[in-house]
Write a protein that holds these residues in place. Structure first.
Motif, PDB file in Angstrom:
ATOM      1  N   ALA A 288      43.157  55.698  66.287  1.00  0.00           N
ATOM      2  CA  ALA A 288      42.175  56.751  66.598  1.00  0.00           C
ATOM      3  C   ALA A 288      42.521  58.030  65.832  1.00  0.00           C
ATOM      4  O   ALA A 288      41.639  58.689  65.259  1.00  0.00           O
ATOM      5  N   ALA A 289      43.810  58.369  65.788  1.00  0.00           N
ATOM      6  CA  ALA A 289      44.232  59.596  65.092  1.00  0.00           C
ATOM      7  C   ALA A 289      43.977  59.476  63.587  1.00  0.00           C
ATOM      8  O   ALA A 289      43.634  60.460  62.925  1.00  0.00           O
ATOM      9  N   ARG A 290      44.126  58.250  63.059  1.00  0.00           N
ATOM     10  CA  ARG A 290      43.867  58.053  61.629  1.00  0.00           C
ATOM     11  C   ARG A 290      42.357  58.087  61.326  1.00  0.00           C
ATOM     12  O   ARG A 290      41.945  58.605  60.293  1.00  0.00           O
ATOM     13  N   LEU A 291      41.596  57.528  62.227  1.00  0.00           N
ATOM     14  CA  LEU A 291      40.138  57.631  62.034  1.00  0.00           C
ATOM     15  C   LEU A 291      39.757  59.112  61.981  1.00  0.00           C
ATOM     16  O   LEU A 291      38.991  59.548  61.103  1.00  0.00           O
ATOM     17  N   ALA A 292      40.309  59.884  62.913  1.00  0.00           N
ATOM     18  CA  ALA A 292      40.022  61.328  62.944  1.00  0.00           C
ATOM     19  C   ALA A 292      40.461  61.977  61.636  1.00  0.00           C
ATOM     20  O   ALA A 292      39.712  62.772  61.042  1.00  0.00           O
ATOM     21  N   GLY A 293      41.660  61.619  61.188  1.00  0.00           N
ATOM     22  CA  GLY A 293      42.169  62.187  59.939  1.00  0.00           C
ATOM     23  C   GLY A 293      41.273  61.817  58.767  1.00  0.00           C
ATOM     24  O   GLY A 293      40.956  62.654  57.913  1.00  0.00           O
ATOM     25  N   GLY A 294      40.839  60.559  58.737  1.00  0.00           N
ATOM     26  CA  GLY A 294      39.970  60.086  57.657  1.00  0.00           C
ATOM     27  C   GLY A 294      38.634  60.812  57.658  1.00  0.00           C
ATOM     28  O   GLY A 294      38.103  61.193  56.599  1.00  0.00           O
ATOM     29  N   LEU A 295      38.080  61.028  58.825  1.00  0.00           N
ATOM     30  CA  LEU A 295      36.785  61.730  58.912  1.00  0.00           C
ATOM     31  C   LEU A 295      36.945  63.190  58.480  1.00  0.00           C
ATOM     32  O   LEU A 295      36.108  63.723  57.738  1.00  0.00           O
ATOM     33  N   ALA A 296      38.024  63.804  58.929  1.00  0.00           N
ATOM     34  CA  ALA A 296      38.249  65.218  58.579  1.00  0.00           C
ATOM     35  C   ALA A 296      38.426  65.352  57.062  1.00  0.00           C
ATOM     36  O   ALA A 296      37.864  66.262  56.447  1.00  0.00           O
ATOM     37  N   ALA A 297      39.173  64.402  56.472  1.00  0.00           N
ATOM     38  CA  ALA A 297      39.406  64.466  55.026  1.00  0.00           C
ATOM     39  C   ALA A 297      38.106  64.301  54.249  1.00  0.00           C
ATOM     40  O   ALA A 297      37.988  64.741  53.104  1.00  0.00           O
ATOM     41  N   ARG A 298      37.136  63.643  54.873  1.00  0.00           N
ATOM     42  CA  ARG A 298      35.833  63.454  54.208  1.00  0.00           C
ATOM     43  C   ARG A 298      34.831  64.544  54.577  1.00  0.00           C
ATOM     44  O   ARG A 298      33.630  64.384  54.383  1.00  0.00           O
ATOM     45  N   GLY A 299      35.323  65.577  55.199  1.00  0.00           N
ATOM     46  CA  GLY A 299      34.468  66.750  55.397  1.00  0.00           C
ATOM     47  C   GLY A 299      33.805  66.893  56.752  1.00  0.00           C
ATOM     48  O   GLY A 299      32.925  67.739  56.922  1.00  0.00           O
ATOM     49  N   LEU A 300      34.228  66.094  57.733  1.00  0.00           N
ATOM     50  CA  LEU A 300      33.625  66.262  59.070  1.00  0.00           C
ATOM     51  C   LEU A 300      33.938  67.665  59.598  1.00  0.00           C
ATOM     52  O   LEU A 300      35.091  68.088  59.573  1.00  0.00           O
ATOM     53  N   ARG A 301      32.896  68.323  60.046  1.00  0.00           N
ATOM     54  CA  ARG A 301      33.095  69.662  60.609  1.00  0.00           C
ATOM     55  C   ARG A 301      32.825  69.632  62.104  1.00  0.00           C
ATOM     56  O   ARG A 301      32.128  68.752  62.601  1.00  0.00           O
ATOM     57  N   GLU A 302      33.366  70.626  62.788  1.00  0.00           N
ATOM     58  CA  GLU A 302      33.175  70.797  64.225  1.00  0.00           C
ATOM     59  C   GLU A 302      31.709  70.572  64.612  1.00  0.00           C
ATOM     60  O   GLU A 302      30.827  71.197  64.037  1.00  0.00           O
ATOM     61  N   GLY A 303      31.449  69.689  65.530  1.00  0.00           N
ATOM     62  CA  GLY A 303      30.088  69.496  66.030  1.00  0.00           C
ATOM     63  C   GLY A 303      29.252  68.524  65.215  1.00  0.00           C
ATOM     64  O   GLY A 303      28.101  68.235  65.578  1.00  0.00           O
ATOM     65  N   ASP A 304      29.811  67.984  64.125  1.00  0.00           N
ATOM     66  CA  ASP A 304      29.048  66.997  63.339  1.00  0.00           C
ATOM     67  C   ASP A 304      28.928  65.685  64.109  1.00  0.00           C
ATOM     68  O   ASP A 304      29.863  65.275  64.802  1.00  0.00           O
ATOM     69  N   VAL A 305      27.797  65.026  63.918  1.00  0.00           N
ATOM     70  CA  VAL A 305      27.557  63.771  64.635  1.00  0.00           C
ATOM     71  C   VAL A 305      28.033  62.583  63.795  1.00  0.00           C
ATOM     72  O   VAL A 305      27.771  62.513  62.594  1.00  0.00           O
ATOM     73  N   VAL A 306      28.744  61.673  64.450  1.00  0.00           N
ATOM     74  CA  VAL A 306      29.162  60.421  63.819  1.00  0.00           C
ATOM     75  C   VAL A 306      28.483  59.285  64.587  1.00  0.00           C
ATOM     76  O   VAL A 306      28.775  59.063  65.768  1.00  0.00           O
ATOM     77  N   SER A 307      27.561  58.603  63.918  1.00  0.00           N
ATOM     78  CA  SER A 307      26.862  57.501  64.584  1.00  0.00           C
ATOM     79  C   SER A 307      27.616  56.208  64.315  1.00  0.00           C
ATOM     80  O   SER A 307      28.125  55.997  63.211  1.00  0.00           O
ATOM     81  N   VAL A 308      27.673  55.355  65.323  1.00  0.00           N
ATOM     82  CA  VAL A 308      28.392  54.086  65.170  1.00  0.00           C
ATOM     83  C   VAL A 308      27.480  52.953  65.625  1.00  0.00           C
ATOM     84  O   VAL A 308      26.916  52.998  66.726  1.00  0.00           O
ATOM     85  N   LEU A 309      27.338  51.958  64.744  1.00  0.00           N
ATOM     86  CA  LEU A 309      26.569  50.760  65.097  1.00  0.00           C
ATOM     87  C   LEU A 309      27.541  49.587  65.019  1.00  0.00           C
ATOM     88  O   LEU A 309      27.872  49.117  63.933  1.00  0.00           O
ATOM     89  N   ALA A 310      28.023  49.162  66.174  1.00  0.00           N
ATOM     90  CA  ALA A 310      29.056  48.121  66.206  1.00  0.00           C
ATOM     91  C   ALA A 310      29.014  47.411  67.544  1.00  0.00           C
ATOM     92  O   ALA A 310      28.651  48.024  68.556  1.00  0.00           O
ATOM     93  N   PRO A 311      29.398  46.144  67.551  1.00  0.00           N
ATOM     94  CA  PRO A 311      29.496  45.461  68.847  1.00  0.00           C
ATOM     95  C   PRO A 311      30.672  46.028  69.649  1.00  0.00           C
ATOM     96  O   PRO A 311      31.461  46.813  69.111  1.00  0.00           O
ATOM     97  N   ASN A 312      30.800  45.595  70.899  1.00  0.00           N
ATOM     98  CA  ASN A 312      31.909  46.030  71.740  1.00  0.00           C
ATOM     99  C   ASN A 312      33.215  45.509  71.165  1.00  0.00           C
ATOM    100  O   ASN A 312      33.588  44.360  71.392  1.00  0.00           O
ATOM    101  N   GLY A 313      33.915  46.340  70.413  1.00  0.00           N
ATOM    102  CA  GLY A 313      35.171  45.902  69.814  1.00  0.00           C
ATOM    103  C   GLY A 313      36.123  47.065  69.669  1.00  0.00           C
ATOM    104  O   GLY A 313      35.815  48.200  70.072  1.00  0.00           O
ATOM    105  N   ALA A 314      37.284  46.778  69.068  1.00  0.00           N
ATOM    106  CA  ALA A 314      38.339  47.786  68.951  1.00  0.00           C
ATOM    107  C   ALA A 314      37.837  49.043  68.238  1.00  0.00           C
ATOM    108  O   ALA A 314      38.138  50.165  68.664  1.00  0.00           O
ATOM    109  N   GLU A 315      37.049  48.855  67.166  1.00  0.00           N
ATOM    110  CA  GLU A 315      36.642  50.031  66.382  1.00  0.00           C
ATOM    111  C   GLU A 315      35.755  50.966  67.201  1.00  0.00           C
ATOM    112  O   GLU A 315      35.827  52.188  67.060  1.00  0.00           O
ATOM    113  N   MET A 316      34.897  50.376  68.031  1.00  0.00           N
ATOM    114  CA  MET A 316      34.037  51.225  68.862  1.00  0.00           C
ATOM    115  C   MET A 316      34.875  51.981  69.902  1.00  0.00           C
ATOM    116  O   MET A 316      34.630  53.160  70.168  1.00  0.00           O
ATOM    117  N   LEU A 317      35.869  51.315  70.448  1.00  0.00           N
ATOM    118  CA  LEU A 317      36.757  52.003  71.404  1.00  0.00           C
ATOM    119  C   LEU A 317      37.489  53.148  70.700  1.00  0.00           C
ATOM    120  O   LEU A 317      37.564  54.270  71.219  1.00  0.00           O
TER     121      LEU A 317
END
Ligand code: ADP
Length: 536
Positions: free
Chosen positions: A50-79
């Protein structure tokens, strides 16, 4: 306030579910947190991903309040996204996997999604949605897809993003009122609206679930409820808070559910009544008696008491919840009183079919007269609108000030559900306001007629809607699916059965046999049935 008693950093911190994963990773780092098919992740790994996903998103320019949409079945990545996205300051928008590309494109556009995390299992749907978008497109991260697929949507590989990312250092939102999630209603009653959840509300609702559903550190939670539905009723945060185990399930498959219950030692699961009906009628359920009790929380639609009874016979113990997207999923529960345990199962099931009392984390629930706004008498008969108030009510709808105002008018969330309140203070939903049938000026609760129909031994599913009637204005029309092995029934049989159980004016005047159309969250599409009934 005396200066020594002010709020300060030592005694006042933002409430956030992000603390849950940090704590569980500290306290039970080696415990298996997530089971997803062959993959198993410990709490330390879960937190790190989870911390690496956050780091990866931040490195790609995610800013405070930006929306991240996820289309995935019930699995580890969605958690992981339930923690990684807000850790980076983003707002998680978990997408309903049963929508069509146009609906997903509309949500991505309305939410102004900055990132779109797409699972290979839903690649076609996601790619079609991206192609259908009109405005700016989100950056795409694909889970488990081939290189060709990634290229087709200009996406990066999720595994690569995680592998190369640095851990995001952040622990808390600046303000607990910051948004953590954006959930679109399924549009049963109108155009989908995006309900915004705060860190504070998610924290409280999750802890409320832990208490209400009796989750313990040794609990094993099976993901039969889609995580896209009100963030799985906030259970990604709840199960993690108590350091219990998540067992993922990509799709509803009764045989697999029964197998996982035994193999993984599942103790708890949540599911809409339609899933319980599937379990009851699965071939694997015939004569089944579980080796230990499994707790089931059900809601999202009214579970007929016959369904509650059949589940309890197999060894499941049911908790009945009520909620909606606007209140983080579960808000009320049919809290069982001690004296109910002595009642015969049928009587207990009838009491449990009521939606119940407010959860610990909800401040107020009441049923009000829609004209005067005053509480209706506690007589189990006077119909009014269910209203709720508390910290687990949404912040409002995204970019819809008028709809927000209407929903949250006069200090209460107006649910649009019609209910009665019984002398014991338990509420019982009778209908959504637009589903009520008005025949000869009398209100008929479609749920009450359905409850009677489900008592018929040959009936598997039933729904009742208003049919235009030249004499009465409207009359109840029943749509019925019979059990696979049932003897055929006639319209007259069904009406006669109802007459033994209901006042005559409430009995269906027409009966149609066949499968029932469902919405993407498994609810019966009453508006579609109303259309069919009008054409009869
Ligand atoms: P949508 O509003 O788009 O259908 P929601 O998931 O928000 O999506 O649905 C919430 C609605 O579901 C409630 O307003 C209510 O009508 C219905 N509902 C939820 N739980 C129950 C329940 N236990 N009994 C009866 N109806 C329920």
């Amino acid at each position: 306030m005396k200066p020594d008693l002010v709020r300060r950093e030592a005694n006042h911190v933002a409430l956030t579910p992000l603390d849950f994963i940090a704590r569980s990773a500290d306290v039970v780092p080696h415990k298996i947190a997530v089971v997803d098919g062959e993959r198993r992740f410990t709490y330390a790994e879960f937190e790190d991903r989870a911390a690496r996903l956050a780091g990866g998103l931040a490195a790609r320019g995610l800013r405070e309040g930006d929306v991240v949409s996820v289309l995935a079945p019930n699995g580890a990545e969605m958690l992981e996204a339930h923690f990684g996205v807000p850790l980076a300051g983003g707002v998680l928008n978990a997408l309903n996997t049963r929508l069509d590309p146009a609906a997903i494109a509309a949500i991505l556009g309305h939410a102004r999604a900055r990132f779109f995390i797409l699972h290979a299992a839903l690649f076609k749907l996601g790619a079609a949605a991206l192609a259908a978008m009109e405005g700016p497109r989100p950056a795409v991260i694909v889970i488990g897809a081939s290189e060709a697929e990634r290229d087709a949507v200009g996406g990066e590989d999720h595994g690569d993003v995680l592998a190369k990312a640095a851990r995001h250092p952040r622990r808390a939102p600046a303000d607990e009122w910051d948004s953590i999630a954006l959930n679109y209603t399924s549009g049963t009653t109108g155009r989908p609206k995006g309900a915004l959840y705060s860190h504070r509300g998610a924290y409280l609702n999750a802890l409320g679930n832990v208490v209400t559903f009796g989750l313990r550190p040794e609990s094993v939670y099976l993901w039969t409820l889609p995580m896209f539905h009100c963030n799985g009723w906030t259970y990604p945060w709840a199960v993690t808070a108590i350091g219990a185990r998540h067992v993922c399930l990509p799709a509803i498959d009764p045989a697999r559910i029964f197998r996982l219950i035994e193999e993984e030692g599942v103790t708890h699961l949540c599911a809409a009544p339609v899933v319980l009906t599937m379990l009851i009628h699965a071939p694997e359920a015939a004569g089944l008696r579980l080796s230990r009790t499994v707790e089931v929380a059900t809601g999202g639609a009214a579970p007929p008491s016959a369904v509650i009874e059949a589940m309890e016979r197999m060894g499941f113990r049911l908790t009945h919840l009520y909620g909606m997207t606007e209140c983080y999923g579960p808000s009320t529960s049919c809290f069982p009183q001690e004296e109910w345990s002595d009642l015969p199962l049928e009587d207990r099931a009838r009491l449990m079919a009521r939606q119940g009392v407010r959860n610990i984390t909800l401040q107020m629930q009441d049923v009000i007269d829609r004209e005067t706004g005053l509480p209706v008498p506690r007589d189990g008969a006077t119909l009014g609108e269910l209203v709720l108030r508390g910290n687990t009510v949404m912040k409002g709808y995204l970019d819809a000030p008028e709809e927000t105002e209407n929903a949250l008018a006069d200090g209460r969330l107006h649910t649009g559900d019609l209910a009665v309140i019984h002398p014991d203070g338990y509420i019982e939903i009778k209908d959504r306001s637009k589903d009520i049938i008005i025949s000869g000026g009398e209100n008929i609760s479609s749920l009450e007629v359905e409850e009677a129909l489900y008592r018929h031994p040959a009936v598997m599913e039933a729904a009742v809607v208003a049919r235009p009637d030249p004499k009465w204005g409207e009359s109840p029309c029943a749509f019925v699916t019979l059990k696979p092995d049932a003897e055929p029934l006639t319209e007259e049989d069904v009406i006669a059965f109802c007459r033994e159980r209901l006042a005559r004016f409430k009995c269906p005047r027409s009966v149609v046999f066949g499968p029932l159309p469902k919405t993407s969250t498994g609810k019966i599409q009453k508006y579609e049935l109303r259309r069919l009934a009008a054409e009869l």
